[in-house]
Design a protein around this motif. Structure first.
Motif, short mmCIF file in Angstrom:
data_model
loop_
_atom_site.label_atom_id
_atom_site.label_comp_id
_atom_site.label_asym_id
_atom_site.label_seq_id
_atom_site.Cartn_x
_atom_site.Cartn_y
_atom_site.Cartn_z
N LEU A 246 0.82 -1.21 0.00
CA LEU A 246 0.00 0.00 0.00
C LEU A 246 0.86 1.27 0.00
N HIS A 247 0.29 2.31 -0.57
CA HIS A 247 0.93 3.62 -0.52
C HIS A 247 1.24 3.98 0.93
N GLN A 248 2.49 4.38 1.17
CA GLN A 248 2.94 4.68 2.52
C GLN A 248 2.72 6.16 2.82
N SER A 251 0.94 5.24 8.70
CA SER A 251 0.78 3.85 9.15
C SER A 251 -0.64 3.60 9.64
N ARG A 252 -1.30 4.66 10.14
CA ARG A 252 -2.68 4.47 10.62
C ARG A 252 -3.63 4.21 9.45
N ILE A 253 -3.31 4.78 8.28
CA ILE A 253 -4.15 4.50 7.10
C ILE A 253 -3.97 3.04 6.70
N GLY A 306 -2.61 2.58 -4.39
CA GLY A 306 -2.23 3.94 -4.02
C GLY A 306 -3.41 4.89 -4.07
N PHE A 307 -3.22 6.06 -3.46
CA PHE A 307 -4.23 7.11 -3.49
C PHE A 307 -3.50 8.44 -3.36
N GLY A 308 -4.12 9.50 -3.85
CA GLY A 308 -3.45 10.78 -3.68
C GLY A 308 -4.14 11.92 -4.38
N1 COA Z 1 3.27 18.39 15.32
C1 COA Z 1 2.54 18.68 16.40
N2 COA Z 1 1.24 19.00 16.33
C2 COA Z 1 0.68 19.05 15.12
C3 COA Z 1 1.39 18.75 13.93
C4 COA Z 1 2.74 18.42 14.08
N3 COA Z 1 3.52 18.12 13.03
N4 COA Z 1 0.55 18.86 12.89
C5 COA Z 1 -0.65 19.20 13.37
N5 COA Z 1 -0.57 19.32 14.71
C6 COA Z 1 -1.62 19.67 15.65
C7 COA Z 1 -2.76 20.42 15.02
O1 COA Z 1 -2.48 21.79 14.95
C8 COA Z 1 -3.88 20.10 15.96
O2 COA Z 1 -3.77 20.94 17.08
P1 COA Z 1 -5.08 21.51 17.83
O3 COA Z 1 -5.80 20.28 18.33
O4 COA Z 1 -4.50 22.37 18.88
O5 COA Z 1 -5.83 22.25 16.76
C9 COA Z 1 -3.58 18.69 16.42
O6 COA Z 1 -2.19 18.46 16.15
C10 COA Z 1 -4.40 17.63 15.72
O7 COA Z 1 -4.35 17.90 14.35
P2 COA Z 1 -5.12 17.00 13.31
O8 COA Z 1 -4.94 17.59 11.95
O9 COA Z 1 -6.51 16.74 13.82
O10 COA Z 1 -4.27 15.65 13.43
P3 COA Z 1 -4.58 14.27 12.76
O11 COA Z 1 -4.69 13.23 13.78
O12 COA Z 1 -5.64 14.36 11.71
O13 COA Z 1 -3.20 13.99 12.02
C11 COA Z 1 -2.30 14.02 9.80
C12 COA Z 1 -2.77 14.85 11.00
C13 COA Z 1 -1.84 14.99 8.73
C14 COA Z 1 -1.12 13.18 10.26
C15 COA Z 1 -3.46 13.11 9.32
O14 COA Z 1 -4.62 13.86 9.14
C16 COA Z 1 -3.13 12.43 8.04
O15 COA Z 1 -2.23 11.62 7.96
N6 COA Z 1 -3.93 12.68 6.97
C17 COA Z 1 -3.71 12.08 5.70
C18 COA Z 1 -2.56 12.74 5.04
C19 COA Z 1 -2.08 12.03 3.83
O16 COA Z 1 -2.17 10.85 3.73
N7 COA Z 1 -1.53 12.80 2.90
C20 COA Z 1 -0.92 12.32 1.73
C21 COA Z 1 -1.90 11.78 0.78
S1 COA Z 1 -1.09 11.08 -0.57
#
Ligand code: COA
Length: 320
Positions: A246-248, A251-253, A306-308
């Motif tokens: 799977l696309h990395q 890890s939670r995904i 993959g997804f994106g």
């Molecule tokens: N370090 C510390 N805190 C962080 C942070 C970081 N790098 N990035 C965000 N936060 C904070 C936020 O500001 C938020 O703070 P708040 O509660 O005070 O507002 C808190 O952490 C929670 O943020 P949230 O966005 O709800 O976290 P999350 O659990 O959704 O995790 C991701 C964020 C980006 C890791 C998660 O949403 C994710 O993996 N999404 C998919 C991204 C992806 O796959 N992208 C590529 C696609 S190809």
């Protein structure tokens, strides 16, 4: 006739950036990044760009396949971070490795790029147009990352993965691709040059924008959905699949996809801890690791998925 992967290769930049390194430039911590994403470190190219990494991965894939560059009649390079508008990255790889007999072009489907490229090769091979192809997934997102945005900069890394594909009797069994442009704004990079002498606009520098939660929700729904479609359409039992590559992205995904498909995590290998999300390169880098570690045997069934950005998604069922 179908297309079979006969060799793999990958390349990641030498420079390692740990979570602690990032905690020095944005307000974050190793604990937060590891817990929310599974990432410990990533590679960032200081001088190594997209075409350089792609050519290195390609050379390693050729060696692994025991094939010569002259045998290639097609090069498909999937990237959303090319070094230039043109020449395309595939042509630059062609020149670098001496694949003088190949037709070479790029495919843009962000993190689903490798699956899109492999599906495209499959269509060409099945129709008899090409016989031996080099497929590359490569991205250098460090150039497009806002290094002051902790919401995105902790996620991505640079890298390239490649596969040599040849027309054979067994190999790719089925492919699925999909897109939803209506929801494209949740993950985008708007860097562009919309200017000309009439409108007077200047080139705009921009960085990756992501609505992390929306992308997360999209991924955990769409990936299992397209894997089920792939299995249904090919009349394949999920129990016969050895690995889900799977696309990395997080890890939670991966864990959520495994849970929704009711599959054990042993069947969902991960290396995100070492490389982060290398976009179009994650799947071929992971595939190369499995191959080189001797974890793949002839006849094993694998699903690559993959997804994106786009949004796009894609999955390939193949026999090794
Ligand atoms: N370090 C510390 N805190 C962080 C942070 C970081 N790098 N990035 C965000 N936060 C904070 C936020 O500001 C938020 O703070 P708040 O509660 O005070 O507002 C808190 O952490 C929670 O943020 P949230 O966005 O709800 O976290 P999350 O659990 O959704 O995790 C991701 C964020 C980006 C890791 C998660 O949403 C994710 O993996 N999404 C998919 C991204 C992806 O796959 N992208 C590529 C696609 S190809």
């Amino acid at each position: 006739m179908t297309s079979r992967i006969i060799g793999t290769g990958s390349y990641v930049p030498e420079h390692i950036v740990t979570n602690d390194d990032l905690a020095k430039i944005v307000e974050t911590s190793d604990e937060w990044i590891l817990e929310r994403t599974g990432i410990r470190e990533r590679r960032i190219g200081i001088e190594e760009g997209t075409s350089f990494m792609a050519a290195k991965a390609a050379q390693r894939a050729l060696e692994n396949a025991g094939a010569e560059a002259e045998e290639l009649d097609l090069i498909l390079l999937a990237t959303s971070s090319p070094d230039h508008c043109f020449p395309n990255g595939a042509c630059e790889v062609q020149a670098a490795i001496g694949a003088v007999n190949a037709t070479a072009f790029d495919i843009s489907a962000a993190c689903s790029g490798f699956e899109f490229a492999l599906s495209t090769v499959q269509a060409f091979v099945q129709s008899g147009v090409y016989k031996t192809a080099l497929v590359i997934g490569v991205d250098c997102l460090s150039k497009l990352t806002d290094w002051t945005d902790r919401g995105t900069c902790v996620l991505f890394g640079d890298g390239a993965g490649a596969a040599i594909v040849r027309a054979e009797e067994t190999g790719i069994i089925h492919t699925v691709m999909g897109s939803d442009g209506v929801r494209g704004a949740v993950l985008s990079c708007a860097a562009r040059n919309n200017g000309n002498f009439l409108n007077g606009k200047q080139p705009e520098l921009d960085y990756i924008y992501m609505n992390g939660q929306e992308v997360f929700k999209f991924a955990v729904k769409k990936v299992p959905e397209c894997i089920r479609q792939l299995l249904d359409e090919s009349d394949t039992d999920i129990g016969d699949v050895k690995y889900f590559v799977l696309h990395q992205a997080n890890s939670r995904i991966c864990e959520s996809v495994a849970k929704r498909l009711k599959q054990p995590m042993e069947k969902v290998p991960m290396n995100i801890d070492r490389y982060g999300n290398t976009s179009g390169a994650t799947v071929p880098i992971l595939l190369d690791e499995l191959n080189r570690n001797g974890q793949l045997n002839r006849g094993d069934k694998l699903i690559l998925a993959g997804f994106g950005g786009g949004l796009t998604w894609g999955a390939v069922l193949l026999e090794w």
